[in-house]
Scaffold this motif. Structure first.
Motif, mmCIF file in Angstrom:
data_model
loop_
_atom_site.group_PDB
_atom_site.id
_atom_site.type_symbol
_atom_site.label_atom_id
_atom_site.label_comp_id
_atom_site.label_asym_id
_atom_site.label_seq_id
_atom_site.Cartn_x
_atom_site.Cartn_y
_atom_site.Cartn_z
ATOM 1 N N GLU A 22 -62.265 85.337 52.872
ATOM 2 C CA GLU A 22 -61.361 85.855 53.884
ATOM 3 C C GLU A 22 -61.917 85.545 55.263
ATOM 4 N N VAL A 23 -61.078 85.007 56.143
ATOM 5 C CA VAL A 23 -61.447 84.748 57.520
ATOM 6 C C VAL A 23 -60.735 85.771 58.380
ATOM 7 N N THR A 24 -61.471 86.632 59.067
ATOM 8 C CA THR A 24 -60.889 87.709 59.839
ATOM 9 C C THR A 24 -60.215 87.154 61.096
ATOM 10 N N MET A 25 -58.944 87.446 61.240
ATOM 11 C CA MET A 25 -58.198 87.013 62.414
ATOM 12 C C MET A 25 -56.908 87.804 62.438
ATOM 13 N N GLY A 26 -56.085 87.608 63.491
ATOM 14 C CA GLY A 26 -54.829 88.310 63.568
ATOM 15 C C GLY A 26 -53.870 87.877 62.481
ATOM 16 N N ASN A 27 -52.829 88.693 62.267
ATOM 17 C CA ASN A 27 -51.872 88.396 61.219
ATOM 18 C C ASN A 27 -50.957 87.249 61.645
ATOM 19 N N ARG A 28 -50.833 86.258 60.799
ATOM 20 C CA ARG A 28 -50.039 85.074 61.098
ATOM 21 C C ARG A 28 -48.552 85.267 60.818
ATOM 22 N N TYR A 29 -48.203 86.280 60.016
ATOM 23 C CA TYR A 29 -46.840 86.370 59.510
ATOM 24 C C TYR A 29 -46.085 87.622 59.927
ATOM 25 N N TYR A 30 -46.793 88.681 60.270
ATOM 26 C CA TYR A 30 -46.104 89.966 60.442
ATOM 27 C C TYR A 30 -46.770 90.800 61.526
ATOM 28 N N SER A 31 -45.947 91.462 62.312
ATOM 29 C CA SER A 31 -46.408 92.440 63.288
ATOM 30 C C SER A 31 -45.536 93.678 63.146
ATOM 31 N N GLY A 32 -46.173 94.848 62.968
ATOM 32 C CA GLY A 32 -45.399 96.060 62.777
ATOM 33 C C GLY A 32 -46.272 97.293 62.842
ATOM 34 N N PRO A 33 -45.681 98.467 62.665
ATOM 35 C CA PRO A 33 -46.430 99.720 62.793
ATOM 36 C C PRO A 33 -47.424 99.923 61.656
ATOM 37 N N VAL A 34 -48.465 100.667 61.940
ATOM 38 C CA VAL A 34 -49.458 101.034 60.933
ATOM 39 C C VAL A 34 -48.794 101.928 59.880
ATOM 40 N N SER A 35 -49.177 101.740 58.624
ATOM 41 C CA SER A 35 -48.653 102.565 57.542
ATOM 42 C C SER A 35 -49.766 102.837 56.544
ATOM 43 N N ASP A 36 -49.411 103.444 55.406
ATOM 44 C CA ASP A 36 -50.433 103.730 54.398
ATOM 45 C C ASP A 36 -50.864 102.481 53.639
ATOM 46 N N HIS A 37 -50.236 101.306 53.948
ATOM 47 C CA HIS A 37 -50.661 100.057 53.320
ATOM 48 C C HIS A 37 -50.694 98.889 54.314
ATOM 49 N N PHE A 38 -50.671 99.203 55.614
ATOM 50 C CA PHE A 38 -50.811 98.188 56.667
ATOM 51 C C PHE A 38 -51.607 98.788 57.812
ATOM 52 N N ASP A 39 -52.742 98.157 58.145
ATOM 53 C CA ASP A 39 -53.645 98.729 59.142
ATOM 54 C C ASP A 39 -53.406 98.210 60.556
ATOM 55 N N GLY A 40 -52.291 97.541 60.773
ATOM 56 C CA GLY A 40 -51.997 96.936 62.061
ATOM 57 C C GLY A 40 -52.322 95.456 62.101
ATOM 58 N N SER A 41 -53.099 94.991 61.126
ATOM 59 C CA SER A 41 -53.447 93.576 61.033
ATOM 60 C C SER A 41 -53.245 93.045 59.619
ATOM 61 N N LYS A 42 -53.709 93.806 58.612
ATOM 62 C CA LYS A 42 -53.668 93.347 57.231
ATOM 63 C C LYS A 42 -52.996 94.384 56.331
ATOM 64 N N PHE A 43 -52.325 93.896 55.288
ATOM 65 C CA PHE A 43 -51.826 94.764 54.237
ATOM 66 C C PHE A 43 -52.957 95.071 53.256
ATOM 67 N N PHE A 44 -52.845 96.216 52.580
ATOM 68 C CA PHE A 44 -53.877 96.604 51.627
ATOM 69 C C PHE A 44 -53.267 97.513 50.571
ATOM 70 N N ASN A 45 -53.986 97.662 49.446
ATOM 71 C CA ASN A 45 -53.570 98.579 48.395
ATOM 72 C C ASN A 45 -54.056 99.981 48.748
ATOM 73 N N PRO A 46 -53.166 100.972 48.745
ATOM 74 C CA PRO A 46 -53.544 102.290 49.258
ATOM 75 C C PRO A 46 -54.714 102.957 48.566
ATOM 76 N N ASP A 47 -54.961 102.663 47.273
ATOM 77 C CA ASP A 47 -56.050 103.363 46.586
ATOM 78 C C ASP A 47 -57.423 102.792 46.924
ATOM 79 N N GLY A 48 -57.453 101.669 47.638
ATOM 80 C CA GLY A 48 -58.733 101.122 48.083
ATOM 81 C C GLY A 48 -59.424 100.219 47.088
ATOM 82 N N MET A 49 -58.892 100.046 45.858
ATOM 83 C CA MET A 49 -59.524 99.160 44.884
ATOM 84 C C MET A 49 -59.363 97.725 45.370
ATOM 85 N N ARG A 50 -60.428 97.096 45.768
ATOM 86 C CA ARG A 50 -60.341 95.820 46.463
ATOM 87 C C ARG A 50 -60.297 94.642 45.495
ATOM 88 N N THR A 51 -59.694 93.550 45.951
ATOM 89 C CA THR A 51 -59.786 92.292 45.235
ATOM 90 C C THR A 51 -61.153 91.673 45.499
#
Length: 347
Positions: A22-51
């Motif tokens: 993973e290369v940390t940088m801004g989101n190339r595809y989406y800009s939107g409000p923070v949610s329980d599965h979007f931190d303002g930059s990246k989407f994630f799985n809410p339970d935290g179990m990482r890939t």
């Protein structure tokens, strides 16, 4: 037999279950409000179990556990009716099925090309022809597109479908950017988990599942992933796409919007478990998910088409049948069938 290629194109470009650095940088595809599965930059799985990350990818790729697959498995292709009054499903391969329901024709994650790759001269190659030739597909009214991995979002197939049928595509956040970059006038309906679209006589709800996304080295988690609850004139269909079992949560979410006449459930690309568990369920988990889902019947998806992981080609079906026997479920209820198989669902 297929030979192992160290850090092949599939691993580098995020095909299916394979992870990339993973290369940390801004989101190339989406800009939107923070949610329980979007931190303002990246989407994630809410339970935290990482890939898995790059070091774990190297460990897997050098482990020597990859089984041989045949180069080719013969397929008897189906020639479907143009319209069907009740509910019929035809398995095409990987996560692609033709769902014919009450006069509607719906395709899931369509890929009919030779390679699951950004190019058609390299990358994972299919060992089975599509269960329906492109020229024999009936008019498609709707495509449901679960996420952006190359074995699910195939631009050559989508471009041909768009030029022929001009159908809408329902997909989760961020994927519209990728699709419009390749096919500018594609009719894309993009939404978040729990958003609902009325499309061509069907109602499509995007559901939470547990997976990840990438098209290359710099866009990991920039677009969302999902499952679908599709309401048709002849009943509901659950399209799981790709998911980890995640303690059953994706199926518990789906069950809130059931019951379903049919569920399309992935069973393959699960080995080795220490690496794949956060992104792909195994057949035993698929059976457990089926029991949670409120579906009457299930069709096995995501196996036997492209070799993405270590298990032998037939292992998912063998393990599925074992899990069904242990659960006391008939193989006629949760079916694993060759591409080209047509199944008319019982009333």
């Amino acid at each position: 037999m297929r030979r192992r290629t160290f850090l092949g194109l599939a691993a580098l470009l995020g095909v299916g279950a394979c992870a990339a650095r993973e290369v940390t940088m801004g989101n190339r595809y989406y800009s939107g409000p923070v949610s329980d599965h979007f931190d303002g930059s990246k989407f994630f799985n809410p339970d935290g179990m990482r890939t898995r990350g790059f070091r774990e990818l190297l460990r897997w790729q050098t482990s020597g556990g990859r089984q041989d697959w045949p180069d080719h498995v013969p397929v008897t292709q189906a020639v479907p009716d143009e319209r069907v009054t009740d509910l019929r499903v035809t398995f095409i391969g990987q996560a692609t099925s033709l769902i014919q329901a009450g006069g509607l024709n719906i395709l899931s994650d369509p890929i009919l090309t030779k390679h699951a790759s950004p190019v058609q001269f390299a990358g994972p190659a299919r060992v089975t022809a599509p269960g329906i030739a492109f020229e024999d597909l009936p008019p498609i009214d709707l495509v449901v597109l679960s996420h952006n991995h190359y074995d699910h979002m195939d631009m050559p197939t989508l471009r041909r479908l768009h030029e022929r049928d001009g159908m809408p595509v329902v997909t989760p956040l961020g994927n519209d950017t990728i699709l419009h970059d390749a096919i500018p006038d594609l009719d894309v309906r993009v939404g978040d988990w729990e958003d609902v679209f009325e499309v061509g006589g069907a109602t499509v709800r995007l559901l939470q599942c547990h997976h990840w996304s990438a098209r290359g080295l710099r866009d990991r988690h920039d677009a969302l992933w999902c499952s679908f609850a599709v309401e048709t004139p002849v009943g509901r269909v659950l399209v799981m796409g790709d998911t980890a079992f995640d303690g059953g949560r994706p199926y518990e979410v789906a069950a809130r919007h059931g019951p379903y006449r049919l569920a399309l459930i992935p069973i393959g690309a699960y080995a080795p478990r220490w690496y794949m568990a956060p992104q792909h369920q195994d057949p035993a988990a698929a059976v457990a998910g089926f029991r949670l889902s409120t579906a009457d019947y299930a069709l096995a998806q995501h196996w036997g088409t492209f070799q993405l992981t270590d298990e032998a080609r037939d292992d998912p079906v063998i393990e599925l049948h074992k899990a069904l026997a242990e659960a006391g479920i008939s193989q006629d209820v949760f079916r694993a069938v060759p591409p080209g198989t047509v199944w008319d669902l019982p009333a």
